[in-house]
Write a protein that holds these residues in place. Structure first.
Motif, PDB file in Angstrom:
ATOM      1  N   GLN A  23       0.881  -1.148  -0.054  1.00 49.00           N
ATOM      2  CA  GLN A  23       0.124  -0.014  -0.093  1.00 49.00           C
ATOM      3  C   GLN A  23       0.822   1.272  -0.079  1.00 49.00           C
ATOM      4  OE1 GLN A  23      -2.388   0.231   3.379  1.00 49.00           O
ATOM      5  NE2 GLN A  23      -2.956   2.229   3.192  1.00 49.00           N
ATOM      6  N   HIS A  24       1.909   1.031   0.749  1.00 50.70           N
ATOM      7  CA  HIS A  24       2.876   2.391   0.889  1.00 50.70           C
ATOM      8  C   HIS A  24       3.422   2.593  -0.543  1.00 50.70           C
ATOM      9  CE1 HIS A  24       2.046   2.607   4.869  1.00 50.70           C
ATOM     10  NE2 HIS A  24       2.269   1.205   5.369  1.00 50.70           N
ATOM     11  N   ILE A  25       4.033   1.674  -1.242  1.00 45.66           N
ATOM     12  CA  ILE A  25       4.599   1.696  -2.498  1.00 45.66           C
ATOM     13  C   ILE A  25       3.513   2.619  -3.376  1.00 45.66           C
ATOM     14  CG2 ILE A  25       5.443   0.370  -4.485  1.00 45.66           C
ATOM     15  CD1 ILE A  25       7.377   0.671  -2.256  1.00 45.66           C
ATOM     16  N   CYS A  26       2.375   1.959  -3.331  1.00 38.54           N
ATOM     17  CA  CYS A  26       1.364   2.813  -4.075  1.00 38.54           C
ATOM     18  C   CYS A  26       1.150   4.346  -3.850  1.00 38.54           C
ATOM     19  CB  CYS A  26      -0.098   2.406  -3.906  1.00 38.54           C
ATOM     20  SG  CYS A  26      -0.334   0.909  -4.977  1.00 38.54           S
ATOM     21  N   SER A  31       2.355  10.095  -5.298  1.00 43.16           N
ATOM     22  CA  SER A  31       2.788  11.288  -4.952  1.00 43.16           C
ATOM     23  C   SER A  31       3.842  11.762  -5.916  1.00 43.16           C
ATOM     24  CB  SER A  31       3.373  11.115  -3.710  1.00 43.16           C
ATOM     25  OG  SER A  31       3.851  12.370  -3.176  1.00 43.16           O
ATOM     26  N   VAL A  32       4.723  10.775  -6.387  1.00 47.61           N
ATOM     27  CA  VAL A  32       5.732  11.120  -7.439  1.00 47.61           C
ATOM     28  C   VAL A  32       5.095  11.596  -8.780  1.00 47.61           C
ATOM     29  CG1 VAL A  32       7.702  10.360  -8.868  1.00 47.61           C
ATOM     30  CG2 VAL A  32       7.706   9.948  -6.108  1.00 47.61           C
ATOM     31  N   LEU A  33       4.169  10.579  -9.153  1.00 46.18           N
ATOM     32  CA  LEU A  33       3.686  10.686 -10.503  1.00 46.18           C
ATOM     33  C   LEU A  33       2.684  12.045 -10.545  1.00 46.18           C
ATOM     34  CD1 LEU A  33       3.193   6.823 -11.184  1.00 46.18           C
ATOM     35  CD2 LEU A  33       4.691   8.589 -12.360  1.00 46.18           C
ATOM     36  N   CYS A  34       1.888  12.269  -9.543  1.00 46.03           N
ATOM     37  CA  CYS A  34       0.984  13.423  -9.606  1.00 46.03           C
ATOM     38  C   CYS A  34       1.726  14.669  -9.528  1.00 46.03           C
ATOM     39  CB  CYS A  34       0.079  13.471  -8.400  1.00 46.03           C
ATOM     40  SG  CYS A  34      -1.413  12.176  -8.683  1.00 46.03           S
ATOM     41  N   ASN A  35       2.873  14.674  -8.875  1.00 42.50           N
ATOM     42  CA  ASN A  35       3.896  15.763  -9.009  1.00 42.50           C
ATOM     43  C   ASN A  35       4.787  16.097  -9.954  1.00 42.50           C
ATOM     44  OD1 ASN A  35       2.821  17.123  -6.454  1.00 42.50           O
ATOM     45  ND2 ASN A  35       3.067  15.266  -5.575  1.00 42.50           N
ATOM     46  N   SER A  36       4.788  15.243 -10.911  1.00 44.76           N
ATOM     47  CA  SER A  36       5.669  15.337 -11.946  1.00 44.76           C
ATOM     48  C   SER A  36       4.956  15.760 -13.188  1.00 44.76           C
ATOM     49  CB  SER A  36       6.151  13.852 -12.371  1.00 44.76           C
ATOM     50  OG  SER A  36       7.017  13.672 -13.290  1.00 44.76           O
ATOM     51  N   LYS A  37       5.854  16.684 -13.862  1.00 43.65           N
ATOM     52  CA  LYS A  37       5.330  17.147 -15.245  1.00 43.65           C
ATOM     53  C   LYS A  37       5.522  16.266 -16.284  1.00 43.65           C
ATOM     54  CE  LYS A  37       6.419  22.018 -14.001  1.00 43.65           C
ATOM     55  NZ  LYS A  37       7.552  23.117 -14.187  1.00 43.65           N
ATOM     56  N   GLU A  38       6.299  14.995 -16.118  1.00 43.95           N
ATOM     57  CA  GLU A  38       6.274  14.358 -17.147  1.00 43.95           C
ATOM     58  C   GLU A  38       6.597  12.831 -16.541  1.00 43.95           C
ATOM     59  OE1 GLU A  38       9.608  14.978 -20.015  1.00 43.95           O
ATOM     60  OE2 GLU A  38       9.420  17.105 -19.714  1.00 43.95           O
ATOM     61  N   PRO A  39       5.273  12.256 -15.982  1.00 44.74           N
ATOM     62  CA  PRO A  39       5.140  11.023 -15.497  1.00 44.74           C
ATOM     63  C   PRO A  39       5.611   9.862 -16.226  1.00 44.74           C
ATOM     64  CG  PRO A  39       3.121  11.763 -15.891  1.00 44.74           C
ATOM     65  CD  PRO A  39       4.090  12.932 -16.395  1.00 44.74           C
ATOM     66  N   SER A  67       0.552   7.085 -16.174  1.00 45.53           N
ATOM     67  CA  SER A  67       1.590   7.079 -16.959  1.00 45.53           C
ATOM     68  C   SER A  67       2.859   6.534 -16.575  1.00 45.53           C
ATOM     69  CB  SER A  67       1.415   8.428 -17.836  1.00 45.53           C
ATOM     70  OG  SER A  67       0.206   8.614 -18.440  1.00 45.53           O
ATOM     71  N   GLY A  68       3.066   6.132 -15.387  1.00 48.38           N
ATOM     72  CA  GLY A  68       4.496   5.789 -15.169  1.00 48.38           C
ATOM     73  C   GLY A  68       4.871   4.298 -15.521  1.00 48.38           C
ATOM     74  N   ASN A  69       6.089   4.129 -15.329  1.00 42.60           N
ATOM     75  CA  ASN A  69       6.453   2.823 -15.925  1.00 42.60           C
ATOM     76  C   ASN A  69       7.017   2.078 -14.385  1.00 42.60           C
ATOM     77  OD1 ASN A  69       6.926   3.312 -18.707  1.00 42.60           O
ATOM     78  ND2 ASN A  69       7.621   5.031 -17.832  1.00 42.60           N
ATOM     79  N   VAL A  70       6.705   0.619 -14.556  1.00 40.87           N
ATOM     80  CA  VAL A  70       7.193  -0.161 -13.325  1.00 40.87           C
ATOM     81  C   VAL A  70       7.867  -1.444 -13.752  1.00 40.87           C
ATOM     82  CG1 VAL A  70       5.079  -1.339 -13.249  1.00 40.87           C
ATOM     83  CG2 VAL A  70       6.367  -1.332 -11.309  1.00 40.87           C
ATOM     84  N   HIS A  71       8.680  -1.912 -13.014  1.00 40.58           N
ATOM     85  CA  HIS A  71       9.366  -3.184 -13.243  1.00 40.58           C
ATOM     86  C   HIS A  71       9.683  -3.899 -11.884  1.00 40.58           C
ATOM     87  CE1 HIS A  71      12.297  -6.284 -14.825  1.00 40.58           C
ATOM     88  NE2 HIS A  71      12.841  -5.959 -13.831  1.00 40.58           N
ATOM     89  N   PHE A  72       9.238  -5.173 -11.817  1.00 42.37           N
ATOM     90  CA  PHE A  72       9.285  -5.914 -10.582  1.00 42.37           C
ATOM     91  C   PHE A  72      10.409  -6.730 -10.730  1.00 42.37           C
ATOM     92  CE2 PHE A  72       4.939  -4.585 -10.601  1.00 42.37           C
ATOM     93  CZ  PHE A  72       4.766  -4.255  -9.180  1.00 42.37           C
ATOM     94  N   LEU A  73      11.355  -6.908  -9.760  1.00 48.12           N
ATOM     95  CA  LEU A  73      12.300  -7.954  -9.528  1.00 48.12           C
ATOM     96  C   LEU A  73      12.272  -8.862  -8.418  1.00 48.12           C
ATOM     97  CD1 LEU A  73      15.198  -8.856 -10.725  1.00 48.12           C
ATOM     98  CD2 LEU A  73      16.298  -7.072  -9.321  1.00 48.12           C
ATOM     99  N   GLU A  74      12.195  -9.965  -8.505  1.00 46.75           N
ATOM    100  CA  GLU A  74      11.926 -10.876  -7.354  1.00 46.75           C
ATOM    101  C   GLU A  74      13.268 -10.836  -6.677  1.00 46.75           C
ATOM    102  OE1 GLU A  74       9.502 -14.303  -8.113  1.00 46.75           O
ATOM    103  OE2 GLU A  74       8.197 -13.295  -9.217  1.00 46.75           O
ATOM    104  N   VAL A  75      13.253 -10.867  -5.520  1.00 47.79           N
ATOM    105  CA  VAL A  75      14.412 -11.147  -4.675  1.00 47.79           C
ATOM    106  C   VAL A  75      14.062 -12.057  -3.499  1.00 47.79           C
ATOM    107  CG1 VAL A  75      15.630  -9.111  -5.408  1.00 47.79           C
ATOM    108  CG2 VAL A  75      14.221  -9.058  -3.322  1.00 47.79           C
ATOM    109  N   ASP A  76      15.125 -12.556  -2.776  1.00 45.86           N
ATOM    110  CA  ASP A  76      14.965 -13.535  -1.641  1.00 45.86           C
ATOM    111  C   ASP A  76      15.262 -12.495  -0.544  1.00 45.86           C
ATOM    112  OD1 ASP A  76      14.952 -15.089   0.593  1.00 45.86           O
ATOM    113  OD2 ASP A  76      16.542 -16.574  -0.325  1.00 45.86           O
TER     114      ASP A  76
END
Length: 82
Positions: A23-26, A31-39, A67-76
């Motif tokens: 939830q906190h990542i969301c 916050s970052v994307l809403c405050n960016s001129k170029e998300p 309009s952001g980009n996301v990549h998940f990397l699974e880690v132990d």
């Protein structure tokens, strides 16, 4: 040696989480994307330390919805502990 491209407007943000803090990542991403001129130039790299599939989909949908980009990397998660 690679040179720094000062005209590259991409911003890369990394964070590590499990399902307890999904939830906190969301909130962070919104916050970052809403405050960016170029998300579209924002790239989130999320270290997946045990995020449930449904939560991972919600995070990705939220970021892409702004309009952001996301990549998940699974880690132990044990490899990240001290």
């Amino acid at each position: 040696m690679e040179h720094l491209n000062l005209t590259d407007k991409k911003i890369h943000i990394s964070a590590a989480t499990d399902s307890n803090y999904a939830q906190h990542i969301c909130v962070l991403a919104t916050s970052v994307l809403c405050n960016s001129k170029e998300p579209g130039n924002i790239f989130f790299h999320i270290l997946d330390c045990g995020i449930k599939k449904a939560e991972k989909n919600l995070i990705a949908d939220n970021i892409r919805g702004f309009s952001g980009n996301v990549h998940f990397l699974e880690v132990d998660a044990h490899q990240l502990s001290a």
